[in-house]
Design a protein around this motif. Structure first.
Motif, PDB file in Angstrom:
ATOM      1  N   UNK A   3      11.571  -6.127  -5.232  1.00 43.63           N
ATOM      2  CA  UNK A   3      12.043  -6.041  -3.848  1.00 43.63           C
ATOM      3  C   UNK A   3      12.616  -4.664  -3.570  1.00 43.63           C
ATOM      4  N   UNK A   4      13.436  -4.163  -4.485  1.00 38.32           N
ATOM      5  CA  UNK A   4      14.031  -2.840  -4.312  1.00 38.32           C
ATOM      6  C   UNK A   4      12.958  -1.756  -4.259  1.00 38.32           C
ATOM      7  N   UNK A   5      11.971  -1.855  -5.143  1.00 37.51           N
ATOM      8  CA  UNK A   5      10.886  -0.865  -5.158  1.00 37.51           C
ATOM      9  C   UNK A   5      10.063  -0.924  -3.874  1.00 37.51           C
ATOM     10  N   UNK A   6       9.829  -2.135  -3.363  1.00 41.64           N
ATOM     11  CA  UNK A   6       9.075  -2.280  -2.114  1.00 41.64           C
ATOM     12  C   UNK A   6       9.860  -1.683  -0.952  1.00 41.64           C
ATOM     13  N   UNK A   7      11.167  -1.898  -0.927  1.00 44.78           N
ATOM     14  CA  UNK A   7      11.992  -1.322   0.135  1.00 44.78           C
ATOM     15  C   UNK A   7      11.973   0.201   0.079  1.00 44.78           C
ATOM     16  N   UNK A   8      12.035   0.768  -1.117  1.00 42.80           N
ATOM     17  CA  UNK A   8      11.990   2.226  -1.264  1.00 42.80           C
ATOM     18  C   UNK A   8      10.642   2.768  -0.803  1.00 42.80           C
ATOM     19  N   UNK A   9       9.568   2.076  -1.168  1.00 44.12           N
ATOM     20  CA  UNK A   9       8.227   2.521  -0.770  1.00 44.12           C
ATOM     21  C   UNK A   9       8.056   2.430   0.746  1.00 44.12           C
ATOM     22  N   UNK A  10       8.589   1.372   1.349  1.00 42.42           N
ATOM     23  CA  UNK A  10       8.502   1.210   2.799  1.00 42.42           C
ATOM     24  C   UNK A  10       9.259   2.322   3.513  1.00 42.42           C
ATOM     25  N   UNK A  11      10.456   2.629   3.049  1.00 46.45           N
ATOM     26  CA  UNK A  11      11.241   3.699   3.653  1.00 46.45           C
ATOM     27  C   UNK A  11      10.535   5.042   3.499  1.00 46.45           C
ATOM     28  N   UNK A  12       9.985   5.297   2.326  1.00 48.65           N
ATOM     29  CA  UNK A  12       9.279   6.560   2.095  1.00 48.65           C
ATOM     30  C   UNK A  12       8.072   6.689   3.015  1.00 48.65           C
ATOM     31  N   UNK A  13       7.340   5.611   3.212  1.00 49.72           N
ATOM     32  CA  UNK A  13       6.160   5.651   4.083  1.00 49.72           C
ATOM     33  C   UNK A  13       6.563   5.862   5.541  1.00 49.72           C
ATOM     34  N   UNK A  14       7.623   5.196   5.973  1.00 56.18           N
ATOM     35  CA  UNK A  14       8.097   5.395   7.348  1.00 56.18           C
ATOM     36  C   UNK A  14       8.536   6.845   7.559  1.00 56.18           C
ATOM     37  N   UNK A  15       9.266   7.385   6.585  1.00 56.83           N
ATOM     38  CA  UNK A  15       9.702   8.775   6.684  1.00 56.83           C
ATOM     39  C   UNK A  15       8.501   9.726   6.714  1.00 56.83           C
ATOM     40  N   UNK A  16       7.494   9.445   5.879  1.00 54.88           N
ATOM     41  CA  UNK A  16       6.302  10.285   5.843  1.00 54.88           C
ATOM     42  C   UNK A  16       5.597  10.270   7.195  1.00 54.88           C
ATOM     43  N   UNK A  17       5.482   9.085   7.792  1.00 52.13           N
ATOM     44  CA  UNK A  17       4.818   8.979   9.085  1.00 52.13           C
ATOM     45  C   UNK A  17       5.616   9.671  10.188  1.00 52.13           C
TER      46      UNK A  17
END
Length: 56
Positions: free
Chosen positions: A26-40
């Protein structure tokens, strides 16, 4: 002098190990989601900046 005992770390039960694994996922998925949003957001801002610079 006192000799202090070193506490041994007991292995987790399968149930607790599964819970820990799910929390980690869950923590890794949240980090990946935040990173993708920031990238976009960055990509969109760069595109807007590039468009603004070329239209002047």
């Amino acid at each position: 002098m006192l000799i202090k005992e070193i506490a041994t770390i007991k292995p987790l039960t399968p149930e607790k190990a599964r819970i820990n694994a799910l929390k980690t996922q869950k923590d890794n998925a949240n980090k990946a989601l935040k990173a993708e949003r920031d990238r976009q957001k960055i990509a969109k801002a760069q595109k807007n900046l590039n468009t603004a610079l070329h239209t002047q």
